[in-house]
Design an enzyme around this catalytic site. Structure first.
Site, short mmCIF file in Angstrom:
data_model
loop_
_atom_site.label_atom_id
_atom_site.label_comp_id
_atom_site.label_asym_id
_atom_site.label_seq_id
_atom_site.Cartn_x
_atom_site.Cartn_y
_atom_site.Cartn_z
N ASP A 1 19.85 25.04 165.27
CA ASP A 1 20.12 25.14 166.72
C ASP A 1 20.13 26.62 167.12
O ASP A 1 20.13 27.51 166.27
CB ASP A 1 21.45 24.45 167.07
CG ASP A 1 22.65 25.11 166.41
OD1 ASP A 1 22.58 25.40 165.20
OD2 ASP A 1 23.66 25.37 167.08
N HIS B 1 15.46 20.29 159.34
CA HIS B 1 16.05 20.02 160.66
C HIS B 1 16.23 21.38 161.33
O HIS B 1 17.23 22.07 161.15
CB HIS B 1 17.40 19.31 160.50
CG HIS B 1 18.04 19.01 161.82
ND1 HIS B 1 17.76 17.88 162.54
CD2 HIS B 1 18.89 19.73 162.59
CE1 HIS B 1 18.43 17.90 163.68
NE2 HIS B 1 19.13 19.02 163.72
N ASP C 1 13.91 15.02 152.73
CA ASP C 1 13.12 16.04 153.44
C ASP C 1 12.52 15.45 154.72
O ASP C 1 11.31 15.26 154.83
CB ASP C 1 12.01 16.58 152.52
CG ASP C 1 11.17 17.64 153.23
OD1 ASP C 1 11.68 18.24 154.20
OD2 ASP C 1 10.01 17.86 152.82
N GLU D 1 19.09 20.64 157.05
CA GLU D 1 19.12 21.70 158.05
C GLU D 1 19.09 23.04 157.31
O GLU D 1 19.22 23.10 156.08
CB GLU D 1 20.38 21.59 158.94
CG GLU D 1 20.31 22.54 160.13
CD GLU D 1 21.34 22.25 161.23
OE1 GLU D 1 22.05 21.25 161.17
OE2 GLU D 1 21.38 23.08 162.18
O1 9MR Z 1 28.11 23.73 158.13
C1 9MR Z 1 28.91 22.95 158.99
C2 9MR Z 1 29.56 21.85 158.19
O2 9MR Z 1 30.45 22.40 157.24
C3 9MR Z 1 30.30 20.90 159.12
O3 9MR Z 1 30.80 19.81 158.37
C4 9MR Z 1 29.36 20.41 160.21
C5 9MR Z 1 30.02 19.47 161.20
O4 9MR Z 1 30.99 20.11 161.93
O5 9MR Z 1 28.83 21.52 160.92
C6 9MR Z 1 28.08 22.39 160.12
O6 9MR Z 1 27.66 23.46 160.90
C7 9MR Z 1 26.70 23.23 161.89
C8 9MR Z 1 27.25 23.83 163.18
O7 9MR Z 1 28.35 23.09 163.61
C9 9MR Z 1 26.19 23.93 164.27
N1 9MR Z 1 25.00 24.58 163.81
C10 9MR Z 1 24.43 23.94 162.63
C11 9MR Z 1 25.41 23.98 161.50
C12 9MR Z 1 24.81 23.45 160.21
O8 9MR Z 1 24.62 22.10 160.21
#
Ligand code: 9MR
Length: 579
Positions: free
Chosen positions: A191, A502, A547, A556
């Protein structure tokens, strides 16, 4: 029936099918796993064999198929994370540069190369260049963004010169809907938002890699727009993030938790995202992450005051102001305000002990002021760091600077705790049948593994004990191919790598080859609903990786995973080139 017999029957069936279908014999499968990027000629070399129950294996020359080495195998050990019986195939004795594969019971590995030098140089460069490709507020130019004939240039995205103050962050001086300019920084992940908490652990990994291997990084050319300006390129890249971070501090010293739109945009290119962006909330966690980063930055850029005039002093001042804000506001927890649906990076620990530990450590190392050392509570538990638990980041920095610190205070508690952390990781790795230090497969498992590998690398640099180097290498191997998924987890490296991350840019660009140098999140059995449980190859934790673009929970990419991977790659390359 013995596993070997099952395998033999399966092998026979496969043989018949192959003869019928005209497929080559010895087709590659994922029973034999290697570091797909390669091995240094003089290093330990290990492959992992799954469910083979074999007594010996061969290393064969790739083109001729000639056997160059025959090795014995010990009995396998069951790994509950993948529900497989694993054997370690050690072929350290093969030292002749060349291209090979491992052959065992009619199964073969992906090909791999043994080389004398630069085995992980390109990996180390591109895992850092990934940050350049992630830059907000600038055009990404072809001359810096082309890899093996693929051009990943793109127009400027997110100027961020008008970032609105969200209700959750408003003050009388900066009321709701007033705005500030906050350009630059790296997008967080797949994102396009920017989060101070996640910037913390990411910046730390790169900063520490630089401080651990300064000679290596001073000569590492990343071919980015600032290359050749007299600053080491890694510091040039990190400055892009710092420039943004300065904007995240309010006049009162407090730090906004994040700069985001109210919701995630669709899978479009950065320049197409026209959602309004906001400064959302302030938090103790953001202030302390910021304080720690700025304290580190102050010492990193100190020697380069002619190139970045005043940066070092400005960073220290910003760090201290954020620290003071945190002391005055020690339990401001962040959770998404109503109407905001982007990443939260919230912290349930309302004492923020680990954040205080980290910031105090960095301020102490940079200033030598004992009042920060006195804040350090060594009774805390130090474990693998993640964005939410950061005290080990401080401990790593203290351990790396212990000679300097020894002039000021007794370093025994630092040694005791850091050694404890390293021994814990070493044992976790050594006794794991897959030789990888991980307790539980969760979101971002590869990031945790890369961080642990990096700590083992630091342990080797600090204590000079070979066992740490071996554990660092087997951890590195896991990420580059000796894992149950058959993937080298870094894009464009190895033979089989993720292609459908992702990631909004990747999806919107729609190229048949992904951008290089990105480490995907990795196996995680907990959120399989994202693509549908039935689409994952297995529910075994270490094999639960897919994948596909829909798999945000395993596929991601994110700065806090790439940074330790870049750091680990750099440390490995530095260590292996030195010997
Ligand atoms: O890395 C984060 C993970 O530890 C959490 O469980 C998850 C849900 O809150 O969010 C991950 O971080 C994401 C972030 O909130 C938004 N940008 C993408 C991040 C990676 O997935």
């Amino acid at each position: 029936m013995r596993v070997a017999n099952v395998k033999k029957s399966l092998g026979l069936l496969l043989l018949c099918l192959m003869m019928l279908g005209g497929m080559p014999l010895n087709a590659q499968s994922n029973f034999v796993r290697v570091n797909q990027v390669g091995y240094y000629a003089h290093s330990t070399k290990q492959a992992i064999l799954a469910n083979m129950d074999a007594t010996e294996f061969e290393v064969r020359e790739q083109v001729s198929g000639d056997v160059v080495y025959r090795g014995e195998l010990k009995e396998g050990k069951h790994w509950k994370q993948s529900n497989e019986t694993l054997q370690v195939a050690d072929f350290t004795k093969v030292t002749k540069p060349g291209k090979y594969y491992i052959h065992c019971l009619n199964e073969k590995s992906h090909p791999f190369e043994i080389k004398e030098q630069d085995v992980f140089k390109s990996l180390s460069v591109w895992t850092l260049k990934a940050f350049y490709l992630w830059r907000a507020s600038t055009e990404i130019k072809s001359e810096y963004a082309t890899f093996n004939g693929y051009d990943y240039s793109r127009p400027k995205g997110h100027a961020d010169d008008t970032v609105y103050i969200h209700a959750s962050a408003a003050t009388s001086k900066r009321p709701i809907e007033s705005f500030v300019s906050a350009p630059r920084g790296w997008y967080d992940a797949g994102d396009y938002n920017l989060y101070v908490v996640n910037a913390g652990i990411s910046f730390h990994a790169l900063a520490l890699a630089y401080e651990a291997c300064p000679e290596y990084y001073k000569s590492l050319n990343l071919n980015i727009p600032e290359s050749g300006n007299g600053l080491p390129d890694i510091l040039n890249e990190m400055k892009w993030e710092l420039d943004w971070l300065f904007n995240m501090q309010d006049e009162d010293g407090g730090v906004y938790h994040k700069l985001t739109s109210l919701r995630f945009c669709s899978m479009i290119m950065p320049e197409k995202d026209d959602l309004d962006r906001y400064m959302v909330g302030k938090s103790t966690a953001a202030a302390l992450n910021f304080s720690a980063i700025m304290a580190m930055a102050s010492r990193l850029y100190k020697d380069y005051d002619t190139i970045c005039p005043g940066l070092s002093a400005r960073a220290l001042d910003a760090s201290v102001r954020a620290w003071k804000w945190a002391l005055a506001n020690p339990n401001v927890h962040f959770s998404n305000p109503e109407g905001v649906r982007t990443g939260e990076y919230g912290d349930r620990d309302r004492l923020f002990d680990d954040e205080f530990f980290w910031a105090a450590s960095e301020l102490f190392i940079t200033t030598g002021d004992k009042k920060y050392f006195e804040r350090l509570d060594f009774m805390q538990i130090f474990d693998s760091p993640t964005w939410v638990t950061v005290n080990s980041l401080g401990l790593m920095s203290l351990a790396l600077h212990k000679e300097q610190i020894a002039k000021w205070v007794d370093t025994d508690p630092i040694d005791r705790k850091f050694k404890g952390l390293c021994e814990g990781l070493y044992n976790m790795c050594h006794y794991c049948p897959n030789l990888v230090p991980i307790k539980k497969f969760e979101w971002g498992s590869n990031g945790v593994i890369a961080s642990n590998g990096m700590i083992l690398g630091l342990a080797y640099l600090v204590y000079n004990q070979d066992k740490y180097k071996e554990a660092m290498l087997s951890t590195f191997n896991y990420l580059l191919g000796t894992n149950p998924t058959d993937y080298c987890f870094v894009t464009r490296f190895g033979t089989r790598y993720p292609k459908n991350m992702h990631d909004r840019r990747t999806t919107a660009m729609g190229k048949d080859e992904p951008m290089p140098g990105y480490l995907v999140g990795g196996a995680n059995p907990a959120q399989v609903a994202d693509c549908g449980k039935q689409n994952y190859p297995s529910s075994q934790p270490a094999r639960c990786y897919l994948d596909r673009m829909c798999s945000y929970s395993t596929n991601e990419i994110a700065i806090n995973w790439n940074a330790p991977m870049a750091a680990l790659s750099g440390i490995v390359e530095y260590v292996m080139e030195k010997k």
